[in-house]
Enzyme design. Structure first.
Site, PDB file in Angstrom:
ATOM      1  N   ASN A   1       0.865  -1.180   0.000  1.00 28.77           N
ATOM      2  CA  ASN A   1       0.000   0.000   0.000  1.00 28.77           C
ATOM      3  C   ASN A   1       0.903   1.230   0.000  1.00 28.77           C
ATOM      4  O   ASN A   1       1.428   1.627   1.033  1.00 28.77           O
ATOM      5  CB  ASN A   1      -0.895  -0.029   1.258  1.00 28.77           C
ATOM      6  CG  ASN A   1      -1.801   1.181   1.345  1.00 28.77           C
ATOM      7  OD1 ASN A   1      -1.888   1.964   0.398  1.00 28.77           O
ATOM      8  ND2 ASN A   1      -2.468   1.341   2.482  1.00 28.77           N
ATOM      9  N   TRP A   2       1.066   1.797  -1.183  1.00 23.86           N
ATOM     10  CA  TRP A   2       1.985   2.939  -1.302  1.00 23.86           C
ATOM     11  C   TRP A   2       1.403   4.212  -0.703  1.00 23.86           C
ATOM     12  O   TRP A   2       2.113   5.216  -0.563  1.00 23.86           O
ATOM     13  CB  TRP A   2       2.314   3.194  -2.785  1.00 23.86           C
ATOM     14  CG  TRP A   2       3.302   2.230  -3.375  1.00 23.86           C
ATOM     15  CD1 TRP A   2       3.911   1.184  -2.731  1.00 23.86           C
ATOM     16  CD2 TRP A   2       3.793   2.221  -4.717  1.00 23.86           C
ATOM     17  NE1 TRP A   2       4.753   0.523  -3.606  1.00 23.86           N
ATOM     18  CE2 TRP A   2       4.701   1.147  -4.827  1.00 23.86           C
ATOM     19  CE3 TRP A   2       3.556   3.010  -5.842  1.00 23.86           C
ATOM     20  CZ2 TRP A   2       5.364   0.840  -6.015  1.00 23.86           C
ATOM     21  CZ3 TRP A   2       4.210   2.714  -7.027  1.00 23.86           C
ATOM     22  CH2 TRP A   2       5.113   1.646  -7.103  1.00 23.86           C
ATOM     23  N   LYS A   3       0.107   4.210  -0.436  1.00 25.06           N
ATOM     24  CA  LYS A   3      -0.573   5.412   0.068  1.00 25.06           C
ATOM     25  C   LYS A   3      -0.293   6.596  -0.883  1.00 25.06           C
ATOM     26  O   LYS A   3      -0.257   6.381  -2.093  1.00 25.06           O
ATOM     27  CB  LYS A   3      -0.173   5.691   1.515  1.00 25.06           C
ATOM     28  CG  LYS A   3      -0.402   4.450   2.400  1.00 25.06           C
ATOM     29  CD  LYS A   3      -0.285   4.702   3.863  1.00 25.06           C
ATOM     30  CE  LYS A   3      -0.551   3.408   4.621  1.00 25.06           C
ATOM     31  NZ  LYS A   3      -0.531   3.561   6.068  1.00 25.06           N
TER      32      LYS A   3
ATOM     33  N   HIS B   1      -9.899   1.356   4.160  1.00 26.03           N
ATOM     34  CA  HIS B   1      -8.663   1.554   4.936  1.00 26.03           C
ATOM     35  C   HIS B   1      -8.947   2.524   6.094  1.00 26.03           C
ATOM     36  O   HIS B   1      -9.741   3.469   5.941  1.00 26.03           O
ATOM     37  CB  HIS B   1      -7.553   2.102   4.036  1.00 26.03           C
ATOM     38  CG  HIS B   1      -6.217   2.079   4.712  1.00 26.03           C
ATOM     39  ND1 HIS B   1      -5.845   3.058   5.616  1.00 26.03           N
ATOM     40  CD2 HIS B   1      -5.206   1.187   4.674  1.00 26.03           C
ATOM     41  CE1 HIS B   1      -4.640   2.764   6.086  1.00 26.03           C
ATOM     42  NE2 HIS B   1      -4.230   1.634   5.530  1.00 26.03           N
TER      43      HIS B   1
ATOM     44  N   GLU C   1      -7.367   4.930   7.219  1.00 30.71           N
ATOM     45  CA  GLU C   1      -7.107   6.347   6.932  1.00 30.71           C
ATOM     46  C   GLU C   1      -8.287   6.973   6.183  1.00 30.71           C
ATOM     47  O   GLU C   1      -8.494   8.187   6.252  1.00 30.71           O
ATOM     48  CB  GLU C   1      -5.789   6.482   6.149  1.00 30.71           C
ATOM     49  CG  GLU C   1      -4.594   6.246   7.071  1.00 30.71           C
ATOM     50  CD  GLU C   1      -3.342   5.742   6.380  1.00 30.71           C
ATOM     51  OE1 GLU C   1      -3.246   5.795   5.142  1.00 30.71           O
ATOM     52  OE2 GLU C   1      -2.448   5.265   7.102  1.00 30.71           O
TER      53      GLU C   1
ATOM     54  N   GLY D   1       7.034   2.268   8.471  1.00 33.81           N
ATOM     55  CA  GLY D   1       6.936   0.830   8.698  1.00 33.81           C
ATOM     56  C   GLY D   1       7.454   0.408  10.065  1.00 33.81           C
ATOM     57  O   GLY D   1       7.651  -0.775  10.333  1.00 33.81           O
TER      58      GLY D   1
ATOM     59  N   SER E   1       2.695  -1.989  10.423  1.00 32.66           N
ATOM     60  CA  SER E   1       4.141  -2.031  10.675  1.00 32.66           C
ATOM     61  C   SER E   1       4.792  -3.372  10.342  1.00 32.66           C
ATOM     62  O   SER E   1       5.680  -3.834  11.062  1.00 32.66           O
ATOM     63  CB  SER E   1       4.439  -1.647  12.129  1.00 32.66           C
ATOM     64  OG  SER E   1       4.010  -0.328  12.384  1.00 32.66           O
TER      65      SER E   1
ATOM     66  N   GLY F   1       2.619  -1.062   4.357  1.00 34.03           N
ATOM     67  CA  GLY F   1       2.647   0.361   4.029  1.00 34.03           C
ATOM     68  C   GLY F   1       4.075   0.870   3.904  1.00 34.03           C
ATOM     69  O   GLY F   1       4.736   0.696   2.877  1.00 34.03           O
ATOM     70  N   GLY F   2       4.586   1.451   4.981  1.00 32.91           N
ATOM     71  CA  GLY F   2       5.910   2.088   4.980  1.00 32.91           C
ATOM     72  C   GLY F   2       7.018   1.247   4.361  1.00 32.91           C
ATOM     73  O   GLY F   2       7.785   1.743   3.522  1.00 32.91           O
TER      74      GLY F   2
HETATM   75  P1  PGA Z   1       2.335   0.429   7.724  1.00 32.80           P
HETATM   76  O1  PGA Z   1       0.935   0.665   6.962  1.00 32.80           O
HETATM   77  O2  PGA Z   1       2.892  -0.870   7.201  1.00 32.80           O
HETATM   78  O3  PGA Z   1       3.176   1.613   7.379  1.00 32.80           O
HETATM   79  O4  PGA Z   1       2.013   0.357   9.179  1.00 32.80           O
HETATM   80  C1  PGA Z   1       0.050  -0.380   6.725  1.00 32.80           C
HETATM   81  C2  PGA Z   1      -1.241   0.144   6.140  1.00 32.80           C
HETATM   82  O5  PGA Z   1      -1.716   1.210   6.585  1.00 32.80           O
HETATM   83  O6  PGA Z   1      -1.813  -0.476   5.233  1.00 32.80           O
END
Ligand code: PGA
Length: 268
Positions: free
Chosen positions: A19-21, A105, A107, A185, A225, A246-247
């Protein structure tokens, strides 16, 4: 919930979703990142999905030959077309070769997306012939176990219109909001026991709603994470069926190492 005996869950192909956001900020960087993942995926042969920002999808599609890295999106509207300024239709994504869509998600939930909207998006994504990755997860943990109720409510609402024949095309992503990183992450990861407890709980809900076989064959992945250090134990002890990253997915070395951990786990 007891952790003594592992359930005899059906062996599934492990799925890793990046998930590159809202990253990276230029198409050149997106292409470079995609090609690095493609190279790593060739060696590890782990099915990976890159959920890229909308504007990059058409360009990245040109790089998807000779790879099992597929393209995902981070959202889709629930209508197929119409007067929805700024929105993206699931049909548009499908026509660009997108196979997976992240739905609900945290967010986006934080920005006001409701269970009802999320449910409609799951249905619309399926109808367009793509796999929704439905995100569920509590914002905080409490010793009385109220977080289980939060996840139950989210799951029941989202799956209300989803029939038994459709749920096999849905991926469930358990993402405890407190474990999602600030983009590096490196947040507070759920323990393998946390992830395993939630997997069992979700399977129980799916058994009540559908049946046991359906529950055991549904993909339940973990996000929050995830990094090369915790990936292996989340697979081994947490028994998760994959990751939403994500990260760490923005750092080619780290994401490659996550894919390698999945490869070493040997269940793909
Ligand atoms: P993260 O994000 O790995 O940076 O915690 C995961 C996500 O929000 O999908």
């Amino acid at each position: 919930m007891a952790f003594g005996k592992k359930t005899t869950s059906i062996k599934k192909e492990i799925l890793v979703v990046a998930n590159w956001k809202m990253n990276p900020t230029a198409i050149g960087d997106a292409k470079r990142l995609f090609l690095e993942v493609k190279k790593a995926a060739r060696h590890t042969k782990v099915p990976a999905v890159i959920a890229a920002p909308f504007p990059y999808i058409a360009e990245l599609r040109k790089l998807t030959h000779n790879t099992h890295v597929s393209l995902g999106a981070q959202d889709a509207h629930f209508e197929r077309s119409g007067t929805y300024t700024g929105e993206v239709s699931p049909l548009m994504l499908k026509s660009l070769g997108v196979s997976h869509v992240i739905v609900g998600h945290s967010e986006r939930r934080a920005g006001g997306e409701t269970d009802e909207t999320i449910s409609k998006k799951v249905t619309a994504t399926l109808k367009a012939g793509m796999t929704p990755i439905l995100c569920i997860g509590e914002t905080k943990r409490d010793s009385a176990g109220q977080y289980l109720g939060v996840v139950e409510k989210q799951l029941r609402a989202a799956l209300k219109p989803i029939a038994k024949t459709q749920i096999k095309n849905v991926v469930l992503a358990y993402e405890p909001v407190w474990a999602i990183s600030k983009g590096d992450g490196k947040g507070k990861t759920a323990t393998p026991a946390d992830a395993y407890e939630m997997k069992l709980f979700i399977q129980k809900l799916l058994t009540d709603r559908y049946d046991r076989k359906t529950a055991e064959s549904t993909h339940i992945i973990y996000g929050g994470s995830v990094n090369p250090k915790n990936a292996e134990e989340l697979l081994e002890e947490g028994m998760v069926d994959g990751f939403l990253v994500g990260g760490a997915s923005l750092k080619p070395k780290e994401f490659t190492a996550v894919l390698a951990a999945v490869h070493n786990h040997g269940t793909h």
